[in-house]
Design an enzyme around this catalytic site. Structure first.
Site, PDB file in Angstrom:
ATOM      1  N   ALA A  97       0.801  -1.228   0.000  1.00 30.62           N
ATOM      2  CA  ALA A  97       0.000   0.000   0.000  1.00 30.62           C
ATOM      3  C   ALA A  97       0.835   1.281   0.000  1.00 30.62           C
ATOM      4  O   ALA A  97       0.277   2.368  -0.164  1.00 30.62           O
ATOM      5  CB  ALA A  97      -0.932   0.003   1.207  1.00 30.62           C
ATOM      6  N   ASN A 122      -0.436  -2.001   8.187  1.00 28.90           N
ATOM      7  CA  ASN A 122       0.764  -2.796   7.866  1.00 28.90           C
ATOM      8  C   ASN A 122       1.845  -1.918   7.253  1.00 28.90           C
ATOM      9  O   ASN A 122       3.037  -2.223   7.339  1.00 28.90           O
ATOM     10  CB  ASN A 122       0.406  -3.915   6.886  1.00 28.90           C
ATOM     11  CG  ASN A 122      -0.311  -5.053   7.576  1.00 28.90           C
ATOM     12  OD1 ASN A 122       0.314  -5.894   8.200  1.00 28.90           O
ATOM     13  ND2 ASN A 122      -1.631  -5.058   7.494  1.00 28.90           N
ATOM     14  N   HIS A 166      -1.545   7.863   2.704  1.00 27.44           N
ATOM     15  CA  HIS A 166      -0.359   7.658   3.543  1.00 27.44           C
ATOM     16  C   HIS A 166       0.654   8.758   3.218  1.00 27.44           C
ATOM     17  O   HIS A 166       0.998   8.942   2.047  1.00 27.44           O
ATOM     18  CB  HIS A 166       0.281   6.297   3.269  1.00 27.44           C
ATOM     19  CG  HIS A 166      -0.659   5.148   3.447  1.00 27.44           C
ATOM     20  ND1 HIS A 166      -1.136   4.753   4.680  1.00 27.44           N
ATOM     21  CD2 HIS A 166      -1.228   4.320   2.552  1.00 27.44           C
ATOM     22  CE1 HIS A 166      -1.950   3.723   4.528  1.00 27.44           C
ATOM     23  NE2 HIS A 166      -2.022   3.433   3.243  1.00 27.44           N
TER      24      HIS A 166
HETATM   25  N1  LIG Z   1       1.242  -4.484   3.461  1.00 25.17           N
HETATM   26  C1  LIG Z   1       0.193  -3.723   3.141  1.00 25.17           C
HETATM   27  O1  LIG Z   1       0.345  -2.585   2.683  1.00 25.17           O
HETATM   28  C2  LIG Z   1      -1.181  -4.269   3.309  1.00 25.17           C
HETATM   29  C3  LIG Z   1      -1.390  -5.459   3.971  1.00 25.17           C
HETATM   30  N2  LIG Z   1      -2.647  -5.976   4.118  1.00 25.17           N
HETATM   31  C4  LIG Z   1      -2.779  -7.266   4.828  1.00 25.17           C
HETATM   32  O2  LIG Z   1      -3.416  -8.193   3.976  1.00 25.17           O
HETATM   33  C5  LIG Z   1      -4.409  -8.897   4.705  1.00 25.17           C
HETATM   34  C6  LIG Z   1      -5.478  -9.374   3.754  1.00 25.17           C
HETATM   35  O3  LIG Z   1      -6.147  -8.257   3.196  1.00 25.17           O
HETATM   36  P1  LIG Z   1      -7.473  -8.433   2.342  1.00 25.17           P
HETATM   37  O4  LIG Z   1      -7.275  -9.394   1.247  1.00 25.17           O
HETATM   38  O5  LIG Z   1      -7.947  -7.072   2.031  1.00 25.17           O
HETATM   39  O6  LIG Z   1      -8.437  -9.083   3.450  1.00 25.17           O
HETATM   40  P2  LIG Z   1      -9.765  -9.924   3.204  1.00 25.17           P
HETATM   41  O7  LIG Z   1     -10.450  -9.969   4.535  1.00 25.17           O
HETATM   42  O8  LIG Z   1     -10.520  -9.433   2.029  1.00 25.17           O
HETATM   43  O9  LIG Z   1      -9.218 -11.382   2.833  1.00 25.17           O
HETATM   44  C7  LIG Z   1      -8.490 -12.169   3.721  1.00 25.17           C
HETATM   45  C8  LIG Z   1      -8.831 -13.621   3.411  1.00 25.17           C
HETATM   46  O10 LIG Z   1      -7.929 -14.465   4.117  1.00 25.17           O
HETATM   47  C9  LIG Z   1      -8.674 -15.541   4.663  1.00 25.17           C
HETATM   48  N3  LIG Z   1      -7.933 -16.103   5.788  1.00 25.17           N
HETATM   49  C10 LIG Z   1      -7.702 -15.561   6.991  1.00 25.17           C
HETATM   50  N4  LIG Z   1      -6.967 -16.402   7.747  1.00 25.17           N
HETATM   51  C11 LIG Z   1      -6.725 -17.495   6.985  1.00 25.17           C
HETATM   52  C12 LIG Z   1      -6.032 -18.712   7.216  1.00 25.17           C
HETATM   53  N5  LIG Z   1      -5.459 -18.968   8.384  1.00 25.17           N
HETATM   54  N6  LIG Z   1      -5.986 -19.620   6.216  1.00 25.17           N
HETATM   55  C13 LIG Z   1      -6.580 -19.379   5.024  1.00 25.17           C
HETATM   56  N7  LIG Z   1      -7.263 -18.238   4.748  1.00 25.17           N
HETATM   57  C14 LIG Z   1      -7.339 -17.324   5.727  1.00 25.17           C
HETATM   58  C15 LIG Z   1     -10.027 -14.941   5.038  1.00 25.17           C
HETATM   59  O11 LIG Z   1     -11.012 -15.957   5.156  1.00 25.17           O
HETATM   60  C16 LIG Z   1     -10.251 -14.018   3.836  1.00 25.17           C
HETATM   61  O12 LIG Z   1     -10.884 -14.716   2.774  1.00 25.17           O
HETATM   62  C17 LIG Z   1      -4.869  -7.892   5.767  1.00 25.17           C
HETATM   63  O13 LIG Z   1      -5.405  -8.547   6.896  1.00 25.17           O
HETATM   64  C18 LIG Z   1      -3.603  -7.139   6.095  1.00 25.17           C
HETATM   65  O14 LIG Z   1      -2.922  -7.803   7.152  1.00 25.17           O
HETATM   66  C19 LIG Z   1      -3.734  -5.343   3.605  1.00 25.17           C
HETATM   67  C20 LIG Z   1      -3.588  -4.136   2.939  1.00 25.17           C
HETATM   68  C21 LIG Z   1      -2.297  -3.493   2.769  1.00 25.17           C
HETATM   69  O1  LIG Z   2      -4.335  -0.365   1.887  1.00 29.69           O
HETATM   70  C1  LIG Z   2      -3.858   0.538   2.627  1.00 29.69           C
HETATM   71  O2  LIG Z   2      -3.964   1.747   2.353  1.00 29.69           O
HETATM   72  C2  LIG Z   2      -3.057   0.216   3.855  1.00 29.69           C
HETATM   73  C3  LIG Z   2      -3.403  -0.957   4.633  1.00 29.69           C
HETATM   74  O3  LIG Z   2      -4.496  -1.437   4.611  1.00 29.69           O
HETATM   75  C4  LIG Z   2      -2.369  -1.529   5.502  1.00 29.69           C
HETATM   76  O4  LIG Z   2      -1.330  -0.914   5.686  1.00 29.69           O
HETATM   77  O5  LIG Z   2      -2.587  -2.646   6.014  1.00 29.69           O
END
Ligand SMILES: NC(=O)C1=CN([C@@H]2O[C@H](COP(=O)(O)OP(=O)(O)OC[C@H]3O[C@@H](n4cnc5c(N)ncnc54)[C@H](O)[C@@H]3O)[C@@H](O)[C@H]2O)C=CC1
Ligand SMILES: O=C([O-])CC(=O)C(=O)O
Length: 268
Positions: free
Chosen positions: A123, A189, A219
């Protein structure tokens, strides 16, 4: 072709899986997706790739690359196993590394197994410059994260303030990245990625706002050091499925996959 496995088939996982399957992510092929409830997915009986709730079945696919798109819990639960099975590990839920013991465990495991842990910019941006600048000395790194109220449902901010009635920006957190990454596991994150690229979780200063006047996830990064200065503002379009997550996150993972099989790599 490198074999790719994806943990988590939600907002990010689905966009990444589609890109890999459609050949838009370089010379990689979609082998398996680990989910919690297979019945939720229309393609659960696909003959082209495996969708499974069974972690043993998933890790037995001889995967070359495992992509975690599932949250901090999944990093804790599966990170070591992915590396143990000989895969490189792409992490989006990098806030899990605010836990130093988990970070050390996975980094040691990667080293022992000769694999890589790869953290896409996801992100945010500017990590190339912050990481280079932190060769040092680097004096200060700050992050201000703002998201609209709809992005904060299901987080602890929902207990602090009435999100539906907020009319002015509300500062929900001021402190260091060690705490923002832990307190907002699905939403900040970026503070962890910035810390790992720069001056660490305990020196990176973070503010988090709920802002009813904006429609993007914003951000703002500032850093100062021997290299000079950087001031960067990023405006992510929130994805339709999950307002906490910008579309750019999956795009960044797809770009990382392209780099892993390309002879020309730019912007790392
Ligand atoms: N580094 C970055 O900039 C960002 C990081 N993230 C991270 O990515 C993660 C996922 O984001 P999204 O896809 O938007 O969330 P989301 O909620 O749309 O999808 C997450 C999926 O993972 C599944 N899940 C959770 N635990 C699991 C497990 N143990 N085994 C298998 N499946 C599992 C859930 O059932 C769901 O389908 C967030 O929780 C966050 O930690 C999100 C946005 C930005
Ligand atoms: O998507 C974004 O803007 C940031 C985010 O969720 C994260 O850092 O986990």
């Amino acid at each position: 072709m490198k074999k790719v496995g994806i943990i988590g088939y939600g907002t990010i996982g689905e966009d990444v899986a589609q890109a890999v399957h459609q050949g838009r992510a370089g010379l990689v092929q979609l082998e398996a997706i680990l989910v919690r409830d297979k019945s939720k997915y229309e393609d659960s009986n696909s003959t082209e790739y495996l969708i499974t709730e069974d972690e043993d079945e998933f890790f037995n696919q001889n995967l070359d690359i495992v992509i975690e798109c599932a949250g901090h819990g999944a990093v804790r639960k599966y990170g070591e196993r992915a590396l143990h099975h000989g895969a490189d590990l792409i992490l989006v839920s990098i806030g899990a590394f605010a836990d130093e013991s988990l970070q050390k465990l996975l980094r040691d495991k990667a080293e022992q197994s000769g694999r890589k842990i790869i953290v896409p910019s996801a992100a945010i941006g500017g990590l190339d410059r912050i990481a280079a600048g932190s060769v040092g000395p680097m004096e200060e790194v700050t992050l201000v994260t703002r998201k609209p109220p709809k992005a904060w449902y299901g987080t602890l901010i929902e207990e602090q303030v009435n999100l539906a009635e907020l009319s002015e920006p509300y500062c929900a957190f001021e402190g260091v990245a060690r705490d923002s990454a832990r307190l907002f596991p699905e939403s900040v994150n970026v503070s962890a990625a910035l810390s790992l690229a720069g001056i660490g979780f305990d020196k990176t200063k973070v503010k988090v706002y709920v802002d009813p006047h904006i429609s993007h996830n914003i951000h703002e990064i500032e850093a100062r050091g021997k290299f000079g200065q950087i001031k960067l503002q990023i405006q992510n379009t929130p994805s339709a499925r999950n307002p906490k997550t910008g579309y750019i996150v999956a795009m960044s993972v797809i770009k990382t996959l392209r780099d892993m099989s390309s002879s020309f790599v730019i912007g790392i």
